[in-house]
Design a protein around this motif. Structure first.
Motif, PDB file in Angstrom:
ATOM      1  N   SER A  94       6.304   0.773  -2.230  1.00 50.58           N
ATOM      2  CA  SER A  94       6.598   2.180  -2.492  1.00 50.58           C
ATOM      3  C   SER A  94       7.683   2.665  -1.540  1.00 50.58           C
ATOM      4  O   SER A  94       7.625   2.420  -0.333  1.00 50.58           O
ATOM      5  CB  SER A  94       5.340   3.015  -2.287  1.00 50.58           C
ATOM      6  OG  SER A  94       5.664   4.383  -2.278  1.00 50.58           O
ATOM      7  N   GLU A 142       8.586   6.057  -1.948  1.00 52.56           N
ATOM      8  CA  GLU A 142       8.516   7.451  -2.369  1.00 52.56           C
ATOM      9  C   GLU A 142       8.900   8.439  -1.281  1.00 52.56           C
ATOM     10  O   GLU A 142       9.386   9.519  -1.567  1.00 52.56           O
ATOM     11  CB  GLU A 142       7.121   7.770  -2.897  1.00 52.56           C
ATOM     12  CG  GLU A 142       6.858   7.071  -4.216  1.00 52.56           C
ATOM     13  CD  GLU A 142       5.532   7.443  -4.817  1.00 52.56           C
ATOM     14  OE1 GLU A 142       5.168   8.628  -4.751  1.00 52.56           O
ATOM     15  OE2 GLU A 142       4.876   6.543  -5.346  1.00 52.56           O
ATOM     16  N   ASN A 143       8.689   8.124  -0.034  1.00 53.59           N
ATOM     17  CA  ASN A 143       8.997   9.044   1.054  1.00 53.59           C
ATOM     18  C   ASN A 143      10.433   8.914   1.551  1.00 53.59           C
ATOM     19  O   ASN A 143      10.803   9.576   2.511  1.00 53.59           O
ATOM     20  CB  ASN A 143       8.039   8.814   2.222  1.00 53.59           C
ATOM     21  CG  ASN A 143       6.614   9.094   1.834  1.00 53.59           C
ATOM     22  OD1 ASN A 143       6.354   9.958   1.009  1.00 53.59           O
ATOM     23  ND2 ASN A 143       5.684   8.357   2.405  1.00 53.59           N
ATOM     24  N   ASN A 177      14.197   9.569   0.843  1.00 47.78           N
ATOM     25  CA  ASN A 177      14.985  10.361  -0.088  1.00 47.78           C
ATOM     26  C   ASN A 177      16.461  10.487   0.280  1.00 47.78           C
ATOM     27  O   ASN A 177      17.146  11.367  -0.207  1.00 47.78           O
ATOM     28  CB  ASN A 177      14.373  11.757  -0.249  1.00 47.78           C
ATOM     29  CG  ASN A 177      14.198  12.449   1.089  1.00 47.78           C
ATOM     30  OD1 ASN A 177      14.714  11.991   2.092  1.00 47.78           O
ATOM     31  ND2 ASN A 177      13.464  13.536   1.097  1.00 47.78           N
ATOM     32  N   THR A 233      15.364   3.258  -7.536  1.00 51.40           N
ATOM     33  CA  THR A 233      15.256   4.596  -6.970  1.00 51.40           C
ATOM     34  C   THR A 233      14.628   5.591  -7.941  1.00 51.40           C
ATOM     35  O   THR A 233      14.043   6.580  -7.504  1.00 51.40           O
ATOM     36  CB  THR A 233      16.629   5.102  -6.501  1.00 51.40           C
ATOM     37  OG1 THR A 233      17.561   5.012  -7.571  1.00 51.40           O
ATOM     38  CG2 THR A 233      17.131   4.281  -5.324  1.00 51.40           C
ATOM     39  N   HIS A 244      11.019   4.932  -7.473  1.00 49.97           N
ATOM     40  CA  HIS A 244      10.670   4.994  -6.052  1.00 49.97           C
ATOM     41  C   HIS A 244       9.946   3.735  -5.574  1.00 49.97           C
ATOM     42  O   HIS A 244       8.928   3.811  -4.890  1.00 49.97           O
ATOM     43  CB  HIS A 244       9.836   6.237  -5.745  1.00 49.97           C
ATOM     44  CG  HIS A 244      10.485   7.501  -6.169  1.00 49.97           C
ATOM     45  ND1 HIS A 244      11.545   8.050  -5.490  1.00 49.97           N
ATOM     46  CD2 HIS A 244      10.258   8.312  -7.236  1.00 49.97           C
ATOM     47  CE1 HIS A 244      11.924   9.151  -6.106  1.00 49.97           C
ATOM     48  NE2 HIS A 244      11.170   9.320  -7.180  1.00 49.97           N
ATOM     49  N   THR A 245      10.481   2.589  -5.981  1.00 50.82           N
ATOM     50  CA  THR A 245       9.888   1.319  -5.572  1.00 50.82           C
ATOM     51  C   THR A 245      10.978   0.320  -5.214  1.00 50.82           C
ATOM     52  O   THR A 245      12.143   0.486  -5.564  1.00 50.82           O
ATOM     53  CB  THR A 245       9.030   0.692  -6.689  1.00 50.82           C
ATOM     54  OG1 THR A 245       9.859   0.448  -7.822  1.00 50.82           O
ATOM     55  CG2 THR A 245       7.870   1.587  -7.077  1.00 50.82           C
ATOM     56  N   THR A 272       4.386   2.670   3.860  1.00 54.13           N
ATOM     57  CA  THR A 272       4.354   2.188   2.490  1.00 54.13           C
ATOM     58  C   THR A 272       3.066   1.426   2.236  1.00 54.13           C
ATOM     59  O   THR A 272       2.360   1.075   3.163  1.00 54.13           O
ATOM     60  CB  THR A 272       5.573   1.301   2.202  1.00 54.13           C
ATOM     61  OG1 THR A 272       5.584   0.989   0.820  1.00 54.13           O
ATOM     62  CG2 THR A 272       5.545   0.015   2.998  1.00 54.13           C
TER      63      THR A 272
END
Length: 84
Positions: A9, A11-12, A14, A39, A42-43, A69
């Protein structure tokens, strides 16, 4: 040697600097053979030689660049995107 695939992951993360930091951390792990970023989802998919490293090394490397993650083998039922 067995090549495995883990989904990580991101996801955090950006921003481009964060992605570059994570990519560098993963690329520096002995046994990582390829990394594919997605992207939109988000992986990142990490291909690795399971005789040289493990998914625990990915968590440690990403944590060193201040991101947390949860990596899972791509085909593991506990992977949040197992059915995608």
């Amino acid at each position: 040697m067995a090549i495995e695939i883990a989904q990580v992951s991101i996801e955090n993360i950006n921003d481009a600097e964060g992605l570059e930091s994570v990519m560098s951390a993963l690329k520096n792990i002995t046994g990582v053979t390829a990394i594919e970023l997605d992207t939109e989802r988000h992986t990142a998919l990490v291909r690795y030689d399971d005789t040289q490293t493990s998914i625990h090394a990915f968590t440690a490397a990403i944590s060193m660049v201040d991101y947390v993650t949860q990596p899972f083998p791509i085909d593991a039922p506990q992977n949040p995107r197992y059915h995608d």
